[in-house]
Design an enzyme around this catalytic site. Structure first.
Site, mmCIF file in Angstrom:
data_model
loop_
_atom_site.group_PDB
_atom_site.id
_atom_site.type_symbol
_atom_site.label_atom_id
_atom_site.label_comp_id
_atom_site.label_asym_id
_atom_site.label_seq_id
_atom_site.Cartn_x
_atom_site.Cartn_y
_atom_site.Cartn_z
ATOM 1 N N ARG A 184 0.806 -1.373 0.210
ATOM 2 C CA ARG A 184 -0.072 -0.073 0.003
ATOM 3 C C ARG A 184 0.495 1.336 0.079
ATOM 4 O O ARG A 184 0.314 2.453 0.578
ATOM 5 C CB ARG A 184 -0.803 0.052 1.237
ATOM 6 C CG ARG A 184 -1.925 -1.251 1.180
ATOM 7 C CD ARG A 184 -2.789 -1.216 -0.037
ATOM 8 N NE ARG A 184 -3.665 -2.405 -0.048
ATOM 9 C CZ ARG A 184 -3.451 -3.442 -0.713
ATOM 10 N NH1 ARG A 184 -2.458 -3.594 -1.554
ATOM 11 N NH2 ARG A 184 -4.272 -4.472 -0.729
ATOM 12 N N SER A 234 -11.298 -2.162 2.217
ATOM 13 C CA SER A 234 -10.812 -2.564 3.448
ATOM 14 C C SER A 234 -10.458 -1.261 4.389
ATOM 15 O O SER A 234 -9.633 -0.649 3.733
ATOM 16 C CB SER A 234 -9.515 -3.398 3.274
ATOM 17 O OG SER A 234 -9.638 -4.569 2.315
ATOM 18 N N GLU A 304 -6.418 2.193 6.280
ATOM 19 C CA GLU A 304 -6.008 2.317 4.738
ATOM 20 C C GLU A 304 -6.364 3.302 4.340
ATOM 21 O O GLU A 304 -6.180 4.000 3.163
ATOM 22 C CB GLU A 304 -6.321 0.843 4.166
ATOM 23 C CG GLU A 304 -5.843 0.743 2.588
ATOM 24 C CD GLU A 304 -5.984 -0.746 2.014
ATOM 25 O OE1 GLU A 304 -6.910 -0.567 0.989
ATOM 26 O OE2 GLU A 304 -5.549 -1.682 2.577
#
Length: 309
Positions: A184, A234, A304
């Protein structure tokens, strides 16, 4: 993107951006609830839609010259904008940069092309390797920013190079090997690069088999994830050695609710908008989940989701 502490004159900046983009591409007090998958968030002072690389660069230059905070927006699928909105300029990449081209097994997509459209084009051309991204609700630019991935695939597996605007305003083409692609994250994120386009290197395949794989992945996603509600996918990054969904479920937090935001009863890793939730509702749920998982298991859950405003 960088934000400054300087004050700026929205009206003066609007006039300069209109001269660059045309009035139809410069919106004022645009509600961000219409541009995020969470479906909440207050107005942005200015919301601009560039259609070319030069227009993107000009927008960034105008903002910097004016001392105005600015934010590069893709599909808004990993973003929570505050109820107060954003005191600055949203540069809406996914609304304007949408072209794509093919060169053998290499496909080049403008930063605003959605992953859904990009993977559909790969399938149409009989090119395999990109199927993992078919259900990720983001743009090519955003996917490079965060090295998006799903179902054992990630952008690092297929990305060959990106065309970007560097922090000094110059154009550059950077090979994927120099982007520090990680979980990420990437140099796009850490170094403030502006993605204009990305080239992926794929392999020849059977369109029927490619489509079948994408159908299977989308079916698995629909079965396990609360796609019927607004969310940012998510909510938390995966902590080393743990699964977020299991931690949240074991903590008894499925269904935990503040206002019209809640932890999904279908998947503990998702915070969802049940309808009419405020950004404050969503943020409160996220903070409660973090606190409880930390208290019970000593695990820090890092969002996230990105927060703006």
């Amino acid at each position: 993107m960088p934000e400054t502490e300087k004050t700026f004159d929205p009206q003066l900046l609007r006039m300069r951006l209109v001269a660059t983009l045309g009035a139809e591409n410069v919106l004022t007090n645009e509600p961000m609830s219409a541009h995020t998958t969470f479906g909440c968030g207050g107005p942005a002072d200015l919301y601009v839609i560039p259609h070319t690389a030069d227009e993107v660069r000009a927008c960034v230059e105008r903002c910097r010259e004016s001392g105005a905070p600015y934010f590069l927006l893709g599909c808004g699928s990993d973003l929570l904008v505050s109820d107060a909105g954003y005191r600055g300029v949203i540069i809406a990449i996914a609304d304007g940069l949408r072209g794509m081209s093919a060169d053998g097994t290499r496909l080049t997509f403008a930063a605003g092309v959605t992953l859904k459209d990009a993977t559909a084009k790969a399938c149409e051309l009989g090119l395999t390797g990109f199927e993992f991204a078919c259900g990720i609700p983001g743009s090519i630019g955003g996917a490079c920013f965060m090295n998006a991935g799903a179902y054992d695939g990630q952008m690092a597996d297929v990305l060959e190079s990106v065309e970007v605007i560097m922090p000094d305003g110059e154009y550059a083409t950077i090979p994927a090997s120099e982007l520090a692609l990680g979980y990420r994250t990437s140099r796009v994120r850490t170094d403030g690069l502006v993605v204009l386009s990305a080239t992926v290197a794929l392999a020849p395949g059977d369109p029927v088999q490619i489509q079948a794989k994408m159908d299977d992945l989308n079916a698995r996603r629909a079965e396990k994830q609360p796609l019927e509600y607004g969310s940012a996918g998510s909510t938390f990054k995966r902590p080393t050695g743990y699964f977020v969904g299991k931690l949240v479920t074991d903590a008894g937090l499925k269904g935990y609710r503040v206002g019209n935001a809640a932890v999904s009863t279908k998947h503990g890793g998702f915070v969802v908008n049940l309808g009419g939730a405020t950004a404050a509702d969503v943020h409160a749920v996220i903070e409660h989940v973090q606190a409880e998982v930390k208290r019970l298991y000593g695990v820090d859950l890092e969002p996230e989701v990105r927060f703006l405003g």
